[in-house]
Scaffold this motif. Structure first.
Motif, PDB file in Angstrom:
ATOM      1  N   SER A   1      -6.981   5.047  -3.465  1.00 38.83           N
ATOM      2  CA  SER A   1      -5.960   5.452  -2.398  1.00 38.83           C
ATOM      3  C   SER A   1      -5.608   6.726  -2.642  1.00 38.83           C
ATOM      4  O   SER A   1      -5.155   7.539  -1.747  1.00 38.83           O
ATOM      5  CB  SER A   1      -4.974   4.464  -2.367  1.00 38.83           C
ATOM      6  N   TYR A   2      -5.611   7.362  -3.987  1.00 36.49           N
ATOM      7  CA  TYR A   2      -5.229   8.389  -4.204  1.00 36.49           C
ATOM      8  C   TYR A   2      -5.734   9.676  -3.606  1.00 36.49           C
ATOM      9  O   TYR A   2      -5.122  10.550  -3.269  1.00 36.49           O
ATOM     10  CB  TYR A   2      -5.459   8.574  -5.815  1.00 36.49           C
TER      11      TYR A   2
ATOM     12  N   ILE B   1      -4.040   2.554  -9.426  1.00 33.04           N
ATOM     13  CA  ILE B   1      -4.166   2.454  -8.107  1.00 33.04           C
ATOM     14  C   ILE B   1      -5.641   1.808  -7.464  1.00 33.04           C
ATOM     15  O   ILE B   1      -5.941   0.933  -6.865  1.00 33.04           O
ATOM     16  CB  ILE B   1      -4.201   3.743  -7.453  1.00 33.04           C
TER      17      ILE B   1
ATOM     18  N   ARG C   1      -6.756   5.146   4.674  1.00 30.51           N
ATOM     19  CA  ARG C   1      -6.994   4.037   3.805  1.00 30.51           C
ATOM     20  C   ARG C   1      -7.899   2.910   4.299  1.00 30.51           C
ATOM     21  O   ARG C   1      -8.419   2.078   3.730  1.00 30.51           O
ATOM     22  CB  ARG C   1      -5.528   3.483   3.398  1.00 30.51           C
TER      23      ARG C   1
ATOM     24  N   TYR D   1       0.827  -1.203   0.038  1.00 34.30           N
ATOM     25  CA  TYR D   1       0.006  -0.005   0.180  1.00 34.30           C
ATOM     26  C   TYR D   1       0.845   1.271   0.092  1.00 34.30           C
ATOM     27  O   TYR D   1       0.660   2.050  -0.719  1.00 34.30           O
ATOM     28  CB  TYR D   1      -0.959   0.071   1.303  1.00 34.30           C
TER      29      TYR D   1
ATOM     30  N   ILE E   1       0.705   4.188  -3.031  1.00 30.45           N
ATOM     31  CA  ILE E   1       0.329   5.568  -2.835  1.00 30.45           C
ATOM     32  C   ILE E   1       1.461   6.542  -3.200  1.00 30.45           C
ATOM     33  O   ILE E   1       1.154   7.509  -3.579  1.00 30.45           O
ATOM     34  CB  ILE E   1      -0.331   5.618  -1.597  1.00 30.45           C
TER      35      ILE E   1
ATOM     36  N   HIS F   1      -5.516  10.505   1.361  1.00 30.61           N
ATOM     37  CA  HIS F   1      -4.547  11.142   2.215  1.00 30.61           C
ATOM     38  C   HIS F   1      -5.098  12.251   3.036  1.00 30.61           C
ATOM     39  O   HIS F   1      -4.446  12.852   3.981  1.00 30.61           O
ATOM     40  CB  HIS F   1      -3.238  11.352   1.598  1.00 30.61           C
TER      41      HIS F   1
END
Length: 500
Positions: free
Chosen positions: A477-478, A273, A315, A260, A264, A481
């Motif tokens: 996942s992009y 992704i 995530r 992971y 990312i 954050h």
């Protein structure tokens, strides 16, 4: 404290299991066969502490009942139970330990305390387990155990044999005991986010599965490139600009599946992704379904969840997605955590503070924000680290807001497996998350138990929920954050109503 105002055992409905199995849910509540609803307020018991002597088990269970706990999460018990070794492979149960384990369950049951069992948490694979590349898997077996058939069969053998064991003190097999109310298949490890990978053999297995999945999905490398590459304009520009590395090809089976963190931080296009996360989420969901089917066929009737939904990078959304297909949600939360244990050189990871001074309402706010609409939420581990002057305050806050939201907290823990950690050769301090040896905790517990279990704080009928993720967004996942408070309902709303 028997009979004193500090004796909260009156809150418990003994014996556990009197209402039948816990087989259904009603929004945030757990429901027994006879339609009786229950809220859980519990404590963790670890490893060898799950199998005290008979005399100690009676005192232990009585103490937990007097503090008002109606749930004990038993974790890492499989390692001390399966300590014996066989020359022909595998292990055998240690008779004394499984006997103590059964006796303890019965003592808890008599006092109205239910059990939550973990599948595989503390088991360490040995050479005589006869599995491939055992020398290199270490803790990574928790990752590889999601898809390698031999590791899955070994999990079934270990956990299944415990559940199928006849408890002479209850007069039934462990799996047939309605006091065994909940099962969690995985403790703090997920294939969607784990970075513990140490075996080329098992890594290649997953790589083959991934390439076959891509081949079935797209048919060719060029088709995948076309599907992953967006038509750029001012509103959809991406930081990633690469579909494949130079040496990768679906046809040749060489497309990598990064962990992971590597994924990312890569320069891969967003759609690659997303597809990678859709694949790993599918593996995880398939494992949950497979193990649940196995347990049901074994005769297990209680409610089952997949894994702990936890981490620190946002995530976690992928894990909520896969666990939303199980019976309930399980999370872990710690406040004022140490950067490490009280070992030499360690220090507080954060300055001790009240959760009420935190913009996200501390672990109360984040726990409430991570409820899933219509599903019960067990917080199977939570605590404020020792050394924080707000430790006892946090107990009352967690009890109060758990009652408001209908959450079910289980504190970590009543005695660690290594209760003393050395700072140097002379001075030692107790494990910072133990609660049995901290008077400021145990004195606060009877009041907190009453708040959670006695209806002193009623569950709110108001809720603030928003469907934040649609389509493929849970796997992007992009986008994960950003501060998690922007991805769930604002935690401050937890002060006045349910959120999630």
């Amino acid at each position: 404290i028997t009979g004193t105002p500090l004796d909260a055992s009156y809150l418990l409905d003994a014996p556990a299991g009197k209402h039948g199995f816990l087989t259904k849910t009603d929004n945030t509540a757990f429901v027994f066969e006879d339609n009786t609803k229950i809220s859980f307020w519990g404590v963790n018991v670890n490893s060898g502490n799950c199998m005290p002597t008979h005399e100690d088990a009676e005192l232990f269970a009585e103490r937990l009942a007097q503090l008002g706990f109606n749930m004990v999460r038993l974790i890492s018990f499989e390692a001390p139970i399966f300590g014996g070794r066989k020359s022909n492979g595998g292990r055998e149960m240690i008779a004394e330990n499984i006997d103590r384990f059964c006796y303890f369950i019965n003592e808890l049951k008599k006092r109205g305390i239910y059990c939550m069992l973990e599948n595989i948490a503390g088991y360490r694979y040995l050479l005589d387990d006869e599995i491939t590349d055992v020398e290199n898997i270490e803790h990574a077996a928790r990752y590889y155990g999601y898809y390698d058939e031999d590791l899955i069969q070994l999990q079934k053998r270990i956990f299944g044999s415990i559940l199928d064991y006849y408890n002479p003190y209850t007069g039934m097999k462990i799996k047939d005991d309605p006091a065994v109310a909940l099962i969690d298949l995985r403790n703090e490890n997920t294939i969607t986010t784990s970075v513990v990978r140490s075996s080329e053999y098992y890594d290649n297995q997953l790589k083959v599965k991934f390439n076959n999945w891509l081949l079935e999905r797209y048919g060719s490398t060029s088709a995948a490139v076309s599907a992953w590459t967006p038509i750029y304009n001012s509103s959809n520009a991406e930081s990633g600009d690469k579909a494949f590395n130079d040496n990768e090809s679906i046809e040749n089976g060489t497309v990598e599946i990064p962990g992971y963190s590597d994924l990312i931080s890569s320069s891969f296009l967003k759609k690659r992704i997303i597809d990678t996360n859709i694949f790993t989420a599918g593996i995880q969901k398939q494992y949950f379904e497979h193990m649940t089917d196995y347990l049901r066929n074994l005769g297990v009737k209680c409610l089952i969840t997949g894994s702990t939904s936890w981490d620190s990078l946002g995530r976690v959304v992928i894990n909520f997605y896969t666990n939303a297909f199980t019976d309930f949600i399980d999370t872990h939360k710690y406040w004022n955590s140490l950067s490490n244990r009280f070992n030499a050189g360690s220090s507080m990871g954060t300055v001790p503070a009240s959760m009420l001074s935190n913009s996200a309402l501390g672990i109360v706010g984040t726990s409430a924000a991570e409820c899933v609409y219509g599903m019960p939420h067990i917080i199977s581990e939570w605590n404020t680290s020792a050394g924080s002057p707000f430790k006892s305050e946090s107990i009352v806050l967690m009890a109060s807001y758990a009652a408001l939201h209908g959450m079910h907290p289980i504190q970590f823990s009543w005695g660690s497996t290594d209760s003393e950690s050395y700072m140097d050769d002379i001075f030692r301090m107790y494990e910072p998350y133990d609660i049995y040896n901290q008077p400021n905790v145990t004195l606060a517990l009877p009041a907190a138990s009453a708040i959670r279990l006695n209806g002193d704080v009623a569950e709110t009928q108001y809720g603030f929920y928003g469907q934040r993720y649609k389509g493929e967004e849970p796997f992007a996942s992009y986008f994960q954050h950003a501060n998690r408070t922007t991805k769930f309902t604002t935690p401050q709303l937890a002060l006045i109503g349910k959120t999630g």
